[in-house]
Design a protein around this motif. Structure first.
Motif, PDB file in Angstrom:
ATOM      1  N   ASP A  97     -15.941 -15.168   0.907  1.00  0.00           N
ATOM      2  CA  ASP A  97     -17.000 -14.217   0.600  1.00  0.00           C
ATOM      3  C   ASP A  97     -16.198 -13.193  -0.344  1.00  0.00           C
ATOM      4  OD1 ASP A  97     -19.167 -12.544   0.375  1.00  0.00           O
ATOM      5  OD2 ASP A  97     -19.095 -11.956   2.175  1.00  0.00           O
TER       6      ASP A  97
ATOM      7  N   LEU B 110     -10.868 -10.118  -8.127  1.00  0.00           N
ATOM      8  CA  LEU B 110     -10.874  -9.369  -9.201  1.00  0.00           C
ATOM      9  C   LEU B 110      -9.747  -8.967  -9.815  1.00  0.00           C
ATOM     10  CD1 LEU B 110     -14.290  -7.282  -8.928  1.00  0.00           C
ATOM     11  CD2 LEU B 110     -13.647  -8.915 -10.775  1.00  0.00           C
ATOM     12  N   LEU B 111      -8.820  -8.403  -8.806  1.00  0.00           N
ATOM     13  CA  LEU B 111      -7.691  -7.685  -9.260  1.00  0.00           C
ATOM     14  C   LEU B 111      -6.460  -8.559  -9.340  1.00  0.00           C
ATOM     15  CD1 LEU B 111      -8.172  -4.655  -6.745  1.00  0.00           C
ATOM     16  CD2 LEU B 111      -7.804  -4.481  -9.566  1.00  0.00           C
TER      17      LEU B 111
ATOM     18  N   VAL C 192     -14.373 -10.903  -3.209  1.00  0.00           N
ATOM     19  CA  VAL C 192     -14.311 -10.810  -4.438  1.00  0.00           C
ATOM     20  C   VAL C 192     -13.350  -9.730  -5.087  1.00  0.00           C
ATOM     21  CG1 VAL C 192     -16.408  -9.507  -4.847  1.00  0.00           C
ATOM     22  CG2 VAL C 192     -15.893 -10.909  -6.477  1.00  0.00           C
ATOM     23  N   VAL C 193     -13.261  -8.419  -4.186  1.00  0.00           N
ATOM     24  CA  VAL C 193     -12.528  -7.337  -4.976  1.00  0.00           C
ATOM     25  C   VAL C 193     -11.277  -7.745  -5.069  1.00  0.00           C
ATOM     26  CG1 VAL C 193     -11.956  -5.015  -4.575  1.00  0.00           C
ATOM     27  CG2 VAL C 193     -14.017  -5.705  -3.687  1.00  0.00           C
TER      28      VAL C 193
ATOM     29  N   PRO D 244     -17.605 -16.481  -5.748  1.00  0.00           N
ATOM     30  CA  PRO D 244     -18.059 -15.102  -5.717  1.00  0.00           C
ATOM     31  C   PRO D 244     -17.545 -14.526  -7.026  1.00  0.00           C
ATOM     32  CG  PRO D 244     -17.254 -15.334  -3.694  1.00  0.00           C
ATOM     33  CD  PRO D 244     -16.681 -16.540  -4.650  1.00  0.00           C
TER      34      PRO D 244
ATOM     35  N   LEU E 263     -22.134 -11.468  -2.649  1.00  0.00           N
ATOM     36  CA  LEU E 263     -22.400 -11.748  -3.993  1.00  0.00           C
ATOM     37  C   LEU E 263     -23.898 -12.268  -3.856  1.00  0.00           C
ATOM     38  CD1 LEU E 263     -21.279 -11.328  -6.695  1.00  0.00           C
ATOM     39  CD2 LEU E 263     -19.788 -10.903  -4.561  1.00  0.00           C
TER      40      LEU E 263
ATOM     41  N   PHE F  33     -19.751 -12.965  -9.911  1.00  0.00           N
ATOM     42  CA  PHE F  33     -19.787 -11.437 -10.325  1.00  0.00           C
ATOM     43  C   PHE F  33     -19.876 -11.419 -12.013  1.00  0.00           C
ATOM     44  CE2 PHE F  33     -17.180  -7.880 -11.468  1.00  0.00           C
ATOM     45  CZ  PHE F  33     -17.971  -6.774 -10.823  1.00  0.00           C
TER      46      PHE F  33
ATOM     47  N   TYR G 212      -1.528  -5.910  -6.173  1.00  0.00           N
ATOM     48  CA  TYR G 212      -1.483  -6.072  -7.432  1.00  0.00           C
ATOM     49  C   TYR G 212      -0.316  -5.646  -8.191  1.00  0.00           C
ATOM     50  CZ  TYR G 212      -2.202  -5.835 -12.645  1.00  0.00           C
ATOM     51  OH  TYR G 212      -2.215  -6.005 -13.852  1.00  0.00           O
TER      52      TYR G 212
ATOM     53  N   ILE H 280     -18.275  -3.657  -5.303  1.00  0.00           N
ATOM     54  CA  ILE H 280     -19.058  -4.627  -5.769  1.00  0.00           C
ATOM     55  C   ILE H 280     -20.408  -4.259  -6.100  1.00  0.00           C
ATOM     56  CG2 ILE H 280     -19.861  -7.068  -5.567  1.00  0.00           C
ATOM     57  CD1 ILE H 280     -16.892  -6.697  -6.355  1.00  0.00           C
TER      58      ILE H 280
ATOM     59  N   ILE I 170       0.638  -1.271  -0.074  1.00  0.00           N
ATOM     60  CA  ILE I 170       0.083  -0.058  -0.180  1.00  0.00           C
ATOM     61  C   ILE I 170       1.071   1.431  -0.001  1.00  0.00           C
ATOM     62  CG2 ILE I 170      -1.550   1.439   1.433  1.00  0.00           C
ATOM     63  CD1 ILE I 170      -3.176  -1.370   2.144  1.00  0.00           C
TER      64      ILE I 170
ATOM     65  N   VAL J 227      -5.549  -3.234  -5.008  1.00  0.00           N
ATOM     66  CA  VAL J 227      -4.647  -2.530  -6.022  1.00  0.00           C
ATOM     67  C   VAL J 227      -3.218  -2.509  -5.427  1.00  0.00           C
ATOM     68  CG1 VAL J 227      -3.992  -0.049  -6.989  1.00  0.00           C
ATOM     69  CG2 VAL J 227      -6.273  -1.111  -6.875  1.00  0.00           C
TER      70      VAL J 227
ATOM     71  N   SER K   7     -23.042 -14.417   1.673  1.00  0.00           N
ATOM     72  CA  SER K   7     -22.168 -13.760   0.949  1.00  0.00           C
ATOM     73  C   SER K   7     -22.725 -12.665   0.308  1.00  0.00           C
ATOM     74  CB  SER K   7     -21.813 -14.912  -0.064  1.00  0.00           C
ATOM     75  OG  SER K   7     -21.220 -14.118  -1.287  1.00  0.00           O
TER      76      SER K   7
ATOM     77  N   VAL L 278     -10.416  -2.242  -2.129  1.00  0.00           N
ATOM     78  CA  VAL L 278      -9.831  -2.180  -3.300  1.00  0.00           C
ATOM     79  C   VAL L 278      -8.376  -1.557  -3.446  1.00  0.00           C
ATOM     80  CG1 VAL L 278     -10.764   0.276  -3.606  1.00  0.00           C
ATOM     81  CG2 VAL L 278     -10.378  -0.999  -5.668  1.00  0.00           C
ATOM     82  N   ILE L 279      -8.388  -0.840  -2.192  1.00  0.00           N
ATOM     83  CA  ILE L 279      -6.852  -0.422  -1.916  1.00  0.00           C
ATOM     84  C   ILE L 279      -5.809  -1.490  -1.625  1.00  0.00           C
ATOM     85  CG2 ILE L 279      -5.376   0.980  -0.243  1.00  0.00           C
ATOM     86  CD1 ILE L 279      -7.544   3.035  -0.330  1.00  0.00           C
ATOM     87  N   THR L 280      -6.450  -2.468  -0.857  1.00  0.00           N
ATOM     88  CA  THR L 280      -5.441  -3.601  -0.466  1.00  0.00           C
ATOM     89  C   THR L 280      -5.174  -4.429  -1.786  1.00  0.00           C
ATOM     90  OG1 THR L 280      -6.772  -4.075   1.690  1.00  0.00           O
ATOM     91  CG2 THR L 280      -5.629  -5.493   0.826  1.00  0.00           C
TER      92      THR L 280
ATOM     93  N   PRO M 222     -10.178  -0.121   2.847  1.00  0.00           N
ATOM     94  CA  PRO M 222     -11.020  -0.305   1.653  1.00  0.00           C
ATOM     95  C   PRO M 222     -10.565  -1.373   0.812  1.00  0.00           C
ATOM     96  CG  PRO M 222     -10.956   1.818   1.875  1.00  0.00           C
ATOM     97  CD  PRO M 222      -9.900   1.544   2.753  1.00  0.00           C
TER      98      PRO M 222
END
Lengths: 407, 272
Positions: free
Chosen positions: B207, B213-214, B209-210, B224, A238, B228, B125, A347, A42, B122, A236, B118-120, B116
């Motif tokens: 659970d 996804l990345l 998924v974010v 999940p 989703l 999606f 990644y 999501i 991060i 990105v 979940s 998405v930060i973890t 968040p």
């Protein structure tokens, strides 16, 4: 003090130190693991929001020469133009022109066509590169443009962070708002805050009565009802989002029920817009409001309310004057928790919202994997992370460490 | 004092009415999606046409869904084991004594819950892609371990609060090696807490998924993640069957946690 006593004291101190060391050694594996997989990545991402060597990587000569350009109100001299010519030729050769074009396109209107156009029209040799380049693309005769190139050359840049707030730096160094047709990010930030705030208020309005009921019912009755809160909490995300898509679609149960009740004649659009986002996010986050509220309400002795009514207060007055203030810590903890979690949502809005309902997380992911604009992803990430951490610090102060218990 | 006035009655009725509606709101999506998975129609609408198991057959005949199911268990299981090991050790250290910087360490250990996703994702990644760790199982397992470990720390720390350190002193005075004492005294007592922590970590991964996804490639897609994609394109009723299966998994997790909680309470009660 006898020698034996000092010896014992020293030994106790040593033993205490050894104990602390052992305790720390037990924590160390997780600490190191999180530093490597979480903190450093991060931190590295945040670095990208201010540290930018993308252009300097493909145009090293320009990046070096531009440092010598001192009087920024006048056009740079021949040396920088010659560096540009050499870098253009080389990046054409090793196919890095697209990288330079993409990076300059963030900073300059039509920067992409400018870079490709210059590269195409550039002669093989020239007496004065300054003349030749301005002849090929007259825009290179603009001081403002060179100012933008200088800012893009890095290594340190405020460009992305400023852009995340719809600001930019002029060639002269002043910070100004970007033209309104390019200003999108403040809108996204405001939208993220608005959605989070509305969802928080909805959760509070719906969660308060349920928490109150659960806290005041006898355990024998409250426990089975608690399952109705915990089961969705454990289901979940989703699955719940899928269920809302099914329920809220045009032929979904909600529309049919409303038609049957005579509330509407035609099915209304409940999904792929803001309504869908509010409904689904409130559903997902509601348990996070109910559980802290319940924990605080459970600790309020019913004797207070009885005392108030026995002193002549009406039930309404006793509730407003006595009970409600006592629940304030629960309201604050629950509302902050829901708001913090809502800020980072990705999501649910992505699946049940429309294009105008996407929140900041969506754009962070979009810039990371779709357009490879990592600087912008990092800057938006920095904004989101800052907001989250400030609110989390507030949350911790209000609720103490006990508030951290989720579930 | 129980003279129920009219005013009180109105409030009580209102409380029951509103709470009932909210609890219905909480359960409605779950209750609505399960029957659709047994519907023979290809439309996701009520009323149901007839009973059929065809969507479950389709699920079990689909390579991509089965792979997603397998991936969810592999990634969830492996990250839960890692998170439980790291988190339990850390909780033991954090519970025992105060050392400099403990507050800061605690904040850091818990931060993956608050940052968040998405930060973890990105961050992970961008940092691990150059090392070739993205689109691999180890990469995803490491990322999910970081997300699950804080829940293990919270759960095990809560269990340790009721743990009597005199038991370890007694073991030591009887000549037990610290490792033996841990295995024979500590572990049986905090066992239910450790198991709950592991389940929390598993549920977090199951659970999530974010980050998937990345970070995941096409071969590491989890349930999940597959859902999606399914929800973004046109929704096949197979998704309702998957949803029902996932609800069953949640129910099983919730029931196991409740059993562990009761066992933990018994163990604590036995001490006094």
């Amino acid at each position: 003090m006898s020698i034996a006593a000092t010896g014992l004291k020293a030994e106790l101190r040593r033993a205490e130190r050894a104990r602390k060391r052992r305790a720390f050694l037990l924590v160390l594996p997780l600490l190191l693991f999180l530093i490597v997989t979480f903190v450093i990545p991060i931190g590295d991402m945040l670095r990208r929001s201010v540290h930018d060597t993308e252009l300097a990587g493909v145009w090293p000569r320009v990046a070096q020469q531009i440092g010598d350009w001192e009087n920024r109100s006048r056009l740079p001299d021949e040396a920088l133009f010659a560096a540009l010519a050499a870098d253009l030729a080389e990046s054409r050769e090793n196919r890095s022109l697209a990288t330079a074009a993409r990076r300059l396109n963030y900073a300059i209107d039509n920067g992409r066509s400018l870079v490709f156009g210059t590269a195409r029209k550039l002669p093989d040799s020239a007496g004065s590169w300054k003349q030749a380049i301005i002849e090929a693309e007259p825009r290179w005769g603009d001081v403002e443009l060179w100012g933008a190139v200088a800012q893009a050359s890095g290594p340190l840049t405020g460009f992305y962070l400023l852009q995340a707030l719809d600001l930019k730096r002029t060639a002269g160094g002043d910070i100004v708002s970007v033209p309104s047709n390019q200003a999108v990010y403040v809108d996204i930030l405001l939208r993220t805050f608005t959605v989070s705030l509305v969802v928080t208020l909805l959760c509070l309005a719906l969660g308060f009565p349920v928490a109150y009921l659960l806290a005041t019912l006898p355990t024998r009755l409250a426990n089975p009802l608690m399952i109705l809160v915990l089961l969705p909490f454990w289901t979940s995300l989703l699955v719940r989002t899928a269920a809302w898509i099914v329920l809220l679609q045009e032929q979904g149960l909600v529309n049919e029920a409303m038609i049957w009740l005579g509330l509407i004649d035609q099915p209304v659009r409940l999904i792929y817009n803001r309504i869908g986002v509010y409904v689904a996010m409130t559903h997902v986050l509601l348990p996070f409001m109910i559980l802290p509220l319940y924990a605080v309400m459970k600790g309020i002795s019913p004797a207070y309310m009885r005392a108030a009514t026995s002193l002549g207060a009406s039930p309404t007055r006793a509730f407003v004057k006595v009970y409600l203030p006592l629940t304030a810590p629960g309201i604050a903890a629950g509302a902050l928790l829901v708001f913090i979690l809502a800020l980072g949502y990705y999501i649910t809005p992505a699946l049940v919202g429309g294009a105008a309902d996407q929140m900041i997380s969506y754009f962070i992911a979009f810039y990371t994997s779709d357009t490879v604009n990592w600087g912008m992803a990092a800057a938006l990430g920095a904004v989101l992370l800052t907001a989250t951490l400030i609110l989390y610090a507030l949350y911790n102060r209000l609720s103490g460490s006990a508030g951290m218990r989720v579930g | 004092m129980h003279n129920r006035t009219g005013e009180e009655k109105i409030w009580t009725a209102l409380l029951y009415g509103v709470s009932g509606l909210v609890l219905f709101f909480l359960m409605a999506p779950i209750l609505a999606i399960i029957p659709l998975s047994f519907n023979s129609s290809t439309f996701l609408t009520y009323p149901l046409e007839g009973f059929s198991l065809r969507w479950y057959r389709e699920f079990f005949a689909s390579d991509s869904w089965l792979r997603a199911l397998k991936n969810s268990f592999i990634i969830g299981g492996a990250s839960a084991v890692l998170a439980t090991a790291l988190g339990t050790l850390a909780s033991l250290g954090l519970a025992r004594t105060n050392f400099p910087g403990k507050g800061l360490i605690m904040a850091l250990v818990l931060s993956p819950i608050i940052v968040p996703l998405v930060i973890t994702g990105v961050g992970f990644y961008l940092f691990f892609a150059p090392m070739g760790l993205t689109a691999t199982y180890p990469g995803l397992i490491l990322a999910h371990t970081a997300l699950g470990a804080p829940f293990v720390v919270i759960t095990v720390s809560a269990t340790l609060q009721g743990f009597d350190l005199n038991l370890l002193r007694a073991a030591a005075s009887l000549g037990a090696h610290p490792v033996t004492a841990f295995r024979r005294v500590t572990l049986p007592l905090i066992g239910p807490g450790v198991a709950s922590g592991g389940l929390f970590a598993f549920a977090t991964s199951f659970d999530e998924v974010v980050v998937v996804l990345l970070v995941a490639g096409p071969t590491q897609r989890t349930l999940p993640r597959e859902m999606f994609s399914g929800l973004r394109e046109n929704i096949s009723p197979t998704i309702t069957a998957v949803a029902t299966i996932m609800i069953l998994v949640s129910l099983a997790l919730l029931a196991t946690l409740e059993l562990l909680r009761r066992r933990n309470e018994r163990l604590r009660g036995a001490k006094h």
